[in-house]
Design an enzyme around this catalytic site. Sequence first.
Site, PDB file in Angstrom:
ATOM      1  N   CYS A  75       0.862  -1.186   0.000  1.00 36.42           N
ATOM      2  CA  CYS A  75       0.000   0.000   0.000  1.00 36.42           C
ATOM      3  C   CYS A  75       0.891   1.227   0.000  1.00 36.42           C
ATOM      4  CB  CYS A  75      -0.915  -0.007   1.223  1.00 36.42           C
ATOM      5  SG  CYS A  75      -1.884   1.501   1.417  1.00 36.42           S
ATOM      6  N   HIS A 156      -3.636  -4.247 -10.333  1.00 36.46           N
ATOM      7  CA  HIS A 156      -4.383  -3.043 -10.710  1.00 36.46           C
ATOM      8  C   HIS A 156      -4.974  -3.198 -12.096  1.00 36.46           C
ATOM      9  CE1 HIS A 156      -3.185  -0.397  -7.361  1.00 36.46           C
ATOM     10  NE2 HIS A 156      -2.109  -1.154  -7.348  1.00 36.46           N
ATOM     11  N   GLU A 205     -10.699   0.416  -4.295  1.00 37.62           N
ATOM     12  CA  GLU A 205      -9.612  -0.409  -3.790  1.00 37.62           C
ATOM     13  C   GLU A 205     -10.072  -1.813  -3.426  1.00 37.62           C
ATOM     14  OE1 GLU A 205      -6.445   0.695  -1.204  1.00 37.62           O
ATOM     15  OE2 GLU A 205      -6.971   2.826  -1.338  1.00 37.62           O
ATOM     16  N   CYS A 214      -5.033   6.310  -3.381  1.00 40.56           N
ATOM     17  CA  CYS A 214      -4.370   5.003  -3.457  1.00 40.56           C
ATOM     18  C   CYS A 214      -3.010   5.220  -4.091  1.00 40.56           C
ATOM     19  CB  CYS A 214      -5.204   4.026  -4.283  1.00 40.56           C
ATOM     20  SG  CYS A 214      -4.413   2.423  -4.552  1.00 40.56           S
ATOM     21  N   GLY A 217      -2.202   2.718  -6.776  1.00 39.55           N
ATOM     22  CA  GLY A 217      -3.082   2.998  -7.908  1.00 39.55           C
ATOM     23  C   GLY A 217      -2.590   4.184  -8.719  1.00 39.55           C
TER      24      GLY A 217
END
Length: 270
Positions: A75, A156, A205, A214, A217
């Site tokens: 993360c 992703h 998410e 994110c 992301g």
Amino acid sequence: MDIKFEKWQGLGNDFIILENADATSDLAKILCNRNFGIGADGLFSAVKFDRTHGPENADIAWKFYNSDGSIAQMCGNGMRCFAKYVYDKGIIRKQKFSVQTLAGIVIPEILETGKVQVDMGLPVFDPARIPTKAENPLDFKVEGFNAAAVSMGNPHCVIFTDDDTKKLALEYGPEIEVSPFFPEKTNVEFVKIKSRKQIQVDVYERGCGITLACGTGACASVVLGVKKGLLDDEVDVILPGGELKIQYTEGSHVYMTGDAKKVFSGVWYK
């Protein structure tokens, strides 16, 4: 045992950091609940480097869970918060250090500005390692959208669009997250290109739903934009919670820079 914690946020992506207990799936589901717990997108704790998780040495490691109790390999916003936390607490006494994650070694650096730059490593395009069942991860259709997939330590699915990214994330994010194309589910990014140096991103998410930001992301969106020739190698990414700077040149590591702030500390009476 009463559990001490700190609450941190990176662009509104918020996390609970346990001070005197290890993060677990059950604790994540309880404490991250915004009505009956503290409320957060994820829960983590600092732990000692453990060679069973990989051969590379690291200064420290973390245990990280999404709000639904699922394990999070990586993360970006959480890593910035984790880096500031262990540095401010004196657990790590150097500004640049290595962190062991389930996605491999990640290297954050506390900058003089107070922001955190994270070396996110190399993006992964191999379908088996993303993982995705799409034969060509750079160009496939999902739920009627032209999409591309990449791993930034977690999967992703990125969709470039001229339409309302927030509306699309709300409407289609839940379906794409669990698409058969992604055996381990996926994070979903809807991306509007403002210019070659700026994009707007809304994210659904994996394991969390809609969040204000994110980090991985943002990295995935820039990586695939560069890969497709749509973006320059340094891009400002506008997310609902704020802005990240992402740097990526094909074949090189991805670098993410942004804020991380402590919100409050407290005690959960178990």
